[in-house]
Design a protein around this motif. Sequence first.
Motif, PDB file in Angstrom:
ATOM      1  N   VAL A   1     -22.956 -16.939 -30.712  1.00 65.13           N
ATOM      2  CA  VAL A   1     -24.078 -16.157 -31.249  1.00 65.13           C
ATOM      3  C   VAL A   1     -23.819 -15.692 -32.681  1.00 65.13           C
ATOM      4  O   VAL A   1     -24.755 -15.368 -33.409  1.00 65.13           O
ATOM      5  N   THR A   2     -22.560 -15.693 -33.119  1.00 68.64           N
ATOM      6  CA  THR A   2     -22.222 -15.284 -34.484  1.00 68.64           C
ATOM      7  C   THR A   2     -22.241 -16.445 -35.472  1.00 68.64           C
ATOM      8  O   THR A   2     -22.162 -16.215 -36.682  1.00 68.64           O
ATOM      9  N   PHE A   3     -22.321 -17.677 -34.989  1.00 65.17           N
ATOM     10  CA  PHE A   3     -22.208 -18.841 -35.866  1.00 65.17           C
ATOM     11  C   PHE A   3     -23.441 -18.949 -36.755  1.00 65.17           C
ATOM     12  O   PHE A   3     -24.573 -18.700 -36.323  1.00 65.17           O
ATOM     13  N   ASN A   4     -23.240 -19.384 -37.984  1.00 63.95           N
ATOM     14  CA  ASN A   4     -24.352 -19.486 -38.940  1.00 63.95           C
ATOM     15  C   ASN A   4     -25.455 -20.420 -38.458  1.00 63.95           C
ATOM     16  O   ASN A   4     -26.641 -20.177 -38.715  1.00 63.95           O
ATOM     17  N   LYS A   5     -25.069 -21.488 -37.759  1.00 67.70           N
ATOM     18  CA  LYS A   5     -26.049 -22.492 -37.343  1.00 67.70           C
ATOM     19  C   LYS A   5     -26.620 -22.227 -35.952  1.00 67.70           C
ATOM     20  O   LYS A   5     -27.284 -23.090 -35.374  1.00 67.70           O
ATOM     21  N   ALA A   6     -26.390 -21.034 -35.425  1.00 66.01           N
ATOM     22  CA  ALA A   6     -26.830 -20.727 -34.060  1.00 66.01           C
ATOM     23  C   ALA A   6     -28.061 -19.830 -34.032  1.00 66.01           C
ATOM     24  O   ALA A   6     -28.235 -19.047 -33.094  1.00 66.01           O
ATOM     25  N   GLN A   7     -28.938 -19.969 -35.016  1.00 69.71           N
ATOM     26  CA  GLN A   7     -30.149 -19.146 -35.017  1.00 69.71           C
ATOM     27  C   GLN A   7     -30.997 -19.409 -33.775  1.00 69.71           C
ATOM     28  O   GLN A   7     -31.673 -18.508 -33.264  1.00 69.71           O
ATOM     29  N   ASN A   8     -30.962 -20.649 -33.290  1.00 67.23           N
ATOM     30  CA  ASN A   8     -31.728 -20.963 -32.076  1.00 67.23           C
ATOM     31  C   ASN A   8     -31.263 -20.136 -30.884  1.00 67.23           C
ATOM     32  O   ASN A   8     -32.078 -19.704 -30.059  1.00 67.23           O
ATOM     33  N   VAL A   9     -29.965 -19.884 -30.798  1.00 62.02           N
ATOM     34  CA  VAL A   9     -29.439 -19.062 -29.704  1.00 62.02           C
ATOM     35  C   VAL A   9     -29.870 -17.613 -29.889  1.00 62.02           C
ATOM     36  O   VAL A   9     -30.309 -16.951 -28.940  1.00 62.02           O
TER      37      VAL A   9
END
Length: 262
Positions: A178-186
């Motif tokens: 959930v903290t990853f830059n590319k995890a906006q979908n999550v």
Amino acid sequence: MLVDSHCHLDYPEFADLADVVRRAEAAGVGAMLTIGTELSRFPAVLAVAEAQPNIYCTVGVHPHEAGKGEMVQLDELLRLADHPKVVGFGETGLDYFYERSPRAQQQKSFRIHIEAARRLQLPLIVHTRDADDDTMAILKDEMKQGAFPGLIHCFSASAEFATEAVELGFYISISGIVTFNKAQNVRDAIKDVPLERFLVETDAPYLAPIPFRGKPNEPAYTRYTAAKLAEIKGVSEDEIETVTTDNFYRLFTKAPRPAEGF
């Protein structure tokens, strides 16, 4: 305190368990759930749980291992779960991303774990990757045969999947993803999940949150995931700490709640 609801403390990265526990305690992580992935490794998983009062464990066969050797047997799961430190079943489920086991074998193993969870009313820890449709279909089908508690581990699915899981009575466990830059979908997918359905986890030694991404993860880093969840939900970190810990002990009813952490 916080609870790391999913980690793998039998792995070699955690050979010095006492140091791992000390760092977790310093970060406010007062309890951990170390997860079974193979029955052959279960004695080591159980030994970790027995070594510390506030570490619990589960018994189960990861979908990657479902096609290796003989199929897991219901009676064996039930027998191993008789130990007071074993508080749930899994991780189990479906993984069509790597497909290290045949899909039919994964599905059969998944249903056996579900039956164990139903029999003992202990939570089912569900792994799903690139298999959300089949995972949800099996959960819904099995729920018609009798209710069982559980959670979706390391959530990375859609908002629709989250909604359906919550409607089944399941909890949603949030990892460092959930903290990853590319995890906006999550982040978008969990915005409408009620607070009373969240847990937090590390999946250590995997999926270290920012700012530790690329390094081995450990239970102490649960706090970074909790902080991001607080930001997403627009509440304080203290509230996330209280709510997710209460949720953990509401779900894992066999786990004795410590008075003051370790």
